[in-house]
Design an enzyme around this catalytic site. Structure first.
Site, mmCIF file in Angstrom:
data_model
loop_
_atom_site.group_PDB
_atom_site.id
_atom_site.type_symbol
_atom_site.label_atom_id
_atom_site.label_comp_id
_atom_site.label_asym_id
_atom_site.label_seq_id
_atom_site.Cartn_x
_atom_site.Cartn_y
_atom_site.Cartn_z
ATOM 1 C CE1 TYR A 139 -3.283 -2.957 0.823
ATOM 2 C CE2 TYR A 139 -4.556 -0.957 0.527
ATOM 3 C CZ TYR A 139 -4.493 -2.331 0.582
ATOM 4 O OH TYR A 139 -5.627 -3.069 0.377
ATOM 5 C CE LYS A 191 2.512 -18.354 0.359
ATOM 6 N NZ LYS A 191 1.628 -19.548 0.356
ATOM 7 C CG ASP A 225 -1.519 -20.476 1.639
ATOM 8 O OD1 ASP A 225 -1.047 -20.250 2.782
ATOM 9 O OD2 ASP A 225 -0.887 -21.112 0.780
ATOM 10 C CG ASP A 249 -7.889 -5.290 1.157
ATOM 11 O OD1 ASP A 249 -8.934 -4.769 1.585
ATOM 12 O OD2 ASP A 249 -7.681 -5.525 -0.054
ATOM 13 C CG ASP A 253 -13.557 -7.958 1.412
ATOM 14 O OD1 ASP A 253 -13.397 -7.031 2.228
ATOM 15 O OD2 ASP A 253 -13.951 -7.769 0.238
HETATM 16 C C1 IPM Z 1 -10.711 -1.592 2.545
HETATM 17 C C2 IPM Z 1 -10.790 -1.240 1.092
HETATM 18 C C3 IPM Z 1 -9.638 -0.298 0.744
HETATM 19 C C4 IPM Z 1 -8.341 -1.022 1.034
HETATM 20 C C5 IPM Z 1 -9.661 0.233 -0.696
HETATM 21 C C6 IPM Z 1 -10.975 0.889 -1.035
HETATM 22 C C7 IPM Z 1 -8.512 1.162 -0.961
HETATM 23 O O1 IPM Z 1 -10.787 -2.384 0.313
HETATM 24 O O2 IPM Z 1 -10.811 -0.663 3.382
HETATM 25 O O3 IPM Z 1 -10.566 -2.769 2.867
HETATM 26 O O4 IPM Z 1 -7.831 -1.750 0.176
HETATM 27 O O5 IPM Z 1 -7.830 -0.861 2.130
HETATM 28 MN MN MN Z 2 -10.836 -4.219 1.431
#
Ligand code: IPM
Ligand code: MN
Length: 355
Positions: A139, A191, A225, A249, A253
């Site tokens: 990042y 990793k 993984d 990140d 999710d």
């Molecule tokens: C998150 C989002 C952001 C990230 C994006 C929108 C830049 O996916 O907050 O998880 O990758 O951090």
């Molecule tokens: Mn994200």
């Protein structure tokens, strides 16, 4: 009863962002009143619409103002008419970096009454926190192209970590595992078999700090993984997971969907010594914009985290309990946008009435 007034910047942002923070403010105002403090909401017009209108993303003068507030409450960033990366980097990531919000705290908690896609798992199995490092890794934006557009084009993007960044993140995670006082376990997600520099640094720092300063916290290590696999198969193993920015990140999710999806998943970008920013972790959901059908619960839960971090844990509890009560009432049909059986405003009103 602190009797204080907190100054909180509100960035509704793009898409459904403004709709969900509106409900969050409504609920937090009730909690503040009950707990005996006030919130002064300071709205900021930032995001895709302003960018299209004026070309401005985050003016320096605005950034200077944001350095002085007690916290930032963010809706969503990302606009269908703006090329991906412009607003994300120029606004969201810039705020994280400039305000040195080095922790991205993402609880994965399944509340009673919420459906999870994980077979045979319930609220007692899904209750852990991911501590995502929030300033380094891929990042940082280090990299570039050479010979762009030719058949010999080269693209480079580099993961960068300093010992300082790793140590401060690990320390936060160890402290959190101690404070939670649950399994007293910290799992490092890395990793080390491929990223033999960056995650070697993480692993050495992890064990050195753990051995020296946190002998009461059990240390575990998982490759990223495998972490994904166990988050699905045995989420009950986890208490606190610490990891770098990119893996954090991705795995959050996955974590979000196991706790009921983007409708409920909240996160905090935290600078323990400075200004923190709280957001629902789902995106701007352009196709639901302005329809009053998006789920505001993730924003409301992000608001609860914000109250906790600014020093009003009782009010945070009030909000979380109100969310739990709403969820177990059976009145909200689903957490998915458009399927709640209620509008965005009605969900906000319902939770506010439960506070
Ligand atoms: C998150 C989002 C952001 C990230 C994006 C929108 C830049 O996916 O907050 O998880 O990758 O951090
Ligand atoms: Mn994200």
């Amino acid at each position: 009863m602190s009797g204080k007034t907190y100054r909180i910047a509100v960035i509704g942002g793009d898409g459904t962002g403004p709709e969900v923070v509106r409900e969050g403010m409504k609920v937090l105002d009730v909690a503040a009143q009950k707990a005996g403090f006030k919130i002064e909401w300071i709205p900021y017009d930032l995001g895709g619409e302003r960018y299209k209108r004026t070309g401005e993303i985050l003016p320096d003068s605005v950034l200077e103002e944001l350095r002085k507030v007690d916290a930032i409450y963010l809706g969503a960033i990302g606009h269908p008419d703006v090329k991906p990366g412009i607003l994300e980097k120029g606004l969201l990531l810039r705020l994280r970096f400039e305000l040195d919000q080095y922790i991205n705290l993402r609880p994965v908690k399944l509340y009673p009454g919420v459906e999870t896609p994980l077979k045979d798992k319930g609220p007692e199995d899904i209750d852990y926190v991911v501590v995502r490092e929030n300033t380094g890794d891929l990042y940082t934006g280090a990299g570039g192209f050479t010979m762009k557009g030719t058949p010999h084009e080269v693209a480079i993007q580099t993961s960068i970590y300093t010992r300082f960044q790793v140590d401060r993140c690990l320390r936060y995670a160890f402290e959190l595992a101690r404070r939670r006082n649950k399994k007293k376990t910290l799992a490092l997600c890395g990793k080390t078999n491929v990223l033999t520099y960056v995650y070697d640094l993480w692993e050495r720092a992890f064990h050195e700090m753990g051995e020296r300063e946190y002998p009461d916290i059990k240390r575990e290590y998982y490759h990223v993984d495998a972490t994904c696999m166990w988050m699905v198969k045995n989420p009950e193993w986890f208490d606190v997971i610490v990891t770098g920015n990119m893996f954090g990140d991705i795995i959050t999710d996955l974590g979000a969907i196991t706790q009921g999806g983007m409708g409920i998943a909240a996160g905090g970008n935290i600078n323990p010594e400075g200004v923190s920013m709280f957001e629902p972790i789902g995106g701007s959901a352009p196709k639901y914009t302005g329809q009053n059908v998006i789920n505001p619960m993730a924003a409301i839960c992000a608001g609860a985290m914000m109250l906790d971090v600014i020093g009003e844990p009782d009010a945070a509890q009030l909000v979380e309990q109100a969310v739990i009560k709403a969820l177990s009432s059976g009145k909200i049909k689903s957490l998915a946008a458009g399927k709640m059986g209620m509008t965005t405003t009605e969900v906000g009103d319902f939770i506010a009435s439960n506070v």
